[in-house]
Write an enzyme that holds these catalytic residues in place. Structure first.
Site, PDB file in Angstrom:
ATOM      1  CG  HIS A  94      -1.811  -0.959   1.553  1.00 43.23           C
ATOM      2  ND1 HIS A  94      -1.526  -2.059   2.301  1.00 43.23           N
ATOM      3  CD2 HIS A  94      -3.120  -1.073   1.210  1.00 43.23           C
ATOM      4  CE1 HIS A  94      -2.607  -2.827   2.405  1.00 43.23           C
ATOM      5  NE2 HIS A  94      -3.589  -2.249   1.742  1.00 43.23           N
ATOM      6  CG  ASP A 130       1.936  -1.003   3.487  1.00 42.53           C
ATOM      7  OD1 ASP A 130       1.433  -0.762   4.594  1.00 42.53           O
ATOM      8  OD2 ASP A 130       1.374  -1.690   2.605  1.00 42.53           O
TER       9      ASP A 130
HETATM   10  C1  XLS Z   1      -8.295  -6.702   3.897  1.00 39.98           C
HETATM   11  C2  XLS Z   1      -7.693  -6.889   2.598  1.00 39.98           C
HETATM   12  C3  XLS Z   1      -6.496  -6.009   2.318  1.00 39.98           C
HETATM   13  C4  XLS Z   1      -6.203  -5.934   0.842  1.00 39.98           C
HETATM   14  C5  XLS Z   1      -5.249  -4.847   0.457  1.00 39.98           C
HETATM   15  O1  XLS Z   1      -9.046  -7.531   4.386  1.00 39.98           O
HETATM   16  O2  XLS Z   1      -7.386  -8.236   2.444  1.00 39.98           O
HETATM   17  O3  XLS Z   1      -5.395  -6.449   3.041  1.00 39.98           O
HETATM   18  O4  XLS Z   1      -5.710  -7.134   0.363  1.00 39.98           O
HETATM   19  O5  XLS Z   1      -5.735  -3.597   0.733  1.00 39.98           O
END
Ligand code: XLS
Ligand code: NI
Ligand code: NI
Length: 443
Positions: A103, A106
């Protein structure tokens, strides 16, 4: 740059199934040919930045438990982001996985304005590009975090306030451009808080129109900048909001069709999001493959006792065999991969635990792949299905499907021929035994 994972050799070895080395792959061997392709090219495993490097092990009841020096409070945010990046790339390269995911938040600190965030991101993206070059690790997908900051409490694109929509648009623009710059294979949008807590304060239709507008803008920008990877929506039924609009693959598919966006988006299917929606993982993957919207996988599973997203590393060969069988049957992954959006349990404190989680998950995938290949070669499921639907290739089946046939014609035919079809066994238990025969023989 200091080494962080000092207990782990430069590369986790491939050691064979009887190895007692806890830090070695027992089944996964990237170069082993399975169904005509390298194992690594089948599975395209990927490590996520957020749970592995940005999360300290805190939960709603307590503080972080993990040893992650770069997220200690009080550090200079940019220096911490660089140290985090060093540790992440050391990890990717020691594990030997070909991909990672991130993200925007991150990778880079958000600073105090969108402008500052963009400039931090540019700096960390340049640095990531260099690390990717050095290690050969590639980007499976990037995404923007549109759910952690309090401004997104009532959603991003679906927020009642258009200023929040605009803020989210700026983040996605930057994250999409960063993904493009890093040669990402896909770009993902998980619907964060795109949903509602209560209908007492919500205009559902209005929020749907806003979400569609957002997706339209993102798709147009993707074309403008020449990014060629697919855009992926990650369905999830609930959590964090009580009801999420991107509930499951079928709901996402219907939404895309309603707003004429189906050519622009595919899905990123997370194993536990499927089970939280009341489906099996295999169901969601089959739905997406059958309808041409399959993109990629988040391989983390849930816990059958808990109704939330526990994000555990996969450990069921049987479940993955059936999923991988569906994927192999339809020609395999293209731009997608198996991303470990998975987190350690809070008591798994040691640095090495991060390796154990990933090594076990990848070995489980590899074993699932071998079983899937065996299922495909054996052909028992395919031939049973062929025989079960054979009538649709016959004269009656074809005439029913012929658009020139109307209801009265079908009804007359049934009546005139005095049809009285007898039920036929679905042979479920026998098929389950057959699957076990094949899966066990591949272990
Ligand atoms: C949350 C999601 C998230 C996505 C990325 O439950 O799995 O981690 O994969 O934003
Ligand atoms: Ni999830
Ligand atoms: Ni996910």
């Amino acid at each position: 740059m200091s080494e962080f994972f000092t207990d782990v050799p430069a590369r986790v070895p491939t050691a064979g199934s009887d190895s007692e080395d806890g830090l070695a792959f027992r089944v996964y061997d990237p170069d082993r040919i399975v169904a005509g392709k390298r194992m690594e090219d089948h599975l395209r495993p990927s490590v996520c930045y957020w749970h592995s490097f940005s999360w300290a092990g805190n939960d709603v009841f307590g503080a972080g438990t993990f040893d992650r020096p770069w997220i200690e409070p009080g550090l200079d945010p940019l220096e911490a982001a660089e140290a985090k990046q060093d540790a992440a790339f050391e990890f990717f390269s020691k594990l030997g996985t070909p991909f990672f995911t991130f993200h925007d938040v991150d990778l880079a600190p958000q600073g105090s304005s969108l402008r500052e965030f963009r400039s931090n991101l540019d700096r960390l993206v340049d640095r990531a590009a260099q690390k990717m070059e050095e290690t050969g690790v590639e980007l499976l997908w990037g995404t923007a975090n549109l759910f952690s900051h309090p401004r997104y409490a009532a959603g991003a694109a679906t927020n009642p306030d258009p200023e929040v929509f605009a803020h989210a648009a700026a983040q996605v623009r930057n994250a999409l451009e960063a993904t493009h710059r890093l040669g990402g294979a896909n770009y993902t949008l998980w619907g964060g808080r795109e949903g509602y807590e209560t209908l007492l304060n919500t205009r559902m239709r209005q929020e749907g129109d806003q979400l569609a507008r957002f997706l339209e803008l993102v798709a147009a920008h993707k074309r403008d900048i020449g990014f060629s990877g697919p855009l992926l929506i990650e369905p999830k039924p609930q959590e964090p909001t009580k009801h999420q609009y991107d509930y499951d693959c079928a709901a996402v598919h219907a939404f895309l069709e309603r707003y004429d966006l189906e050519a622009e988006y595919k899905v990123n299917i997370e194993a536990n999001h499927a089970t939280l929606a009341g489906h099996s993982f295999q169901h969601e993957v089959s739905y997406a493959l059958d309808h041409g919207i399959f993109g990629s996988i988040d391989a983390n599973r849930g816990d059958p006792q808990n109704g939330w997203d526990t994000d555990q590393f996969p450990n069921s060969v049987e479940e993955l065999s059936l999923v991988l069988h569906e994927i192999l049957r339809s020609g395999g992954l293209t731009t997608g991969g198996f991303n470990f959006d998975a987190k350690l349990r809070r008591q798994s404190l040691d640095r090495v635990d991060l390796f154990h989680g990933h090594v076990g998950g990848i070995d489980t995938l590899a074993q699932g792949l071998l079983a899937a290949e065996a299922l495909l070669t054996d052909g028992v499921l395919e031939s049973f299905r062929d025989q079960r639907y054979a009538g649709w290739d016959g004269e009656l089946g074809r005439s029913i499907m012929d658009p020139a046939t109307d209801l009265a014609a079908v009804a007359d035919r049934a009546t005139d021929a005095g049809l009285d079809p007898s039920p036929v066994s679905g042979r479920q238990e026998w098929l389950e035994n057959e699957v076990n025969r094949v899966v066990w023989s591949a272990i």
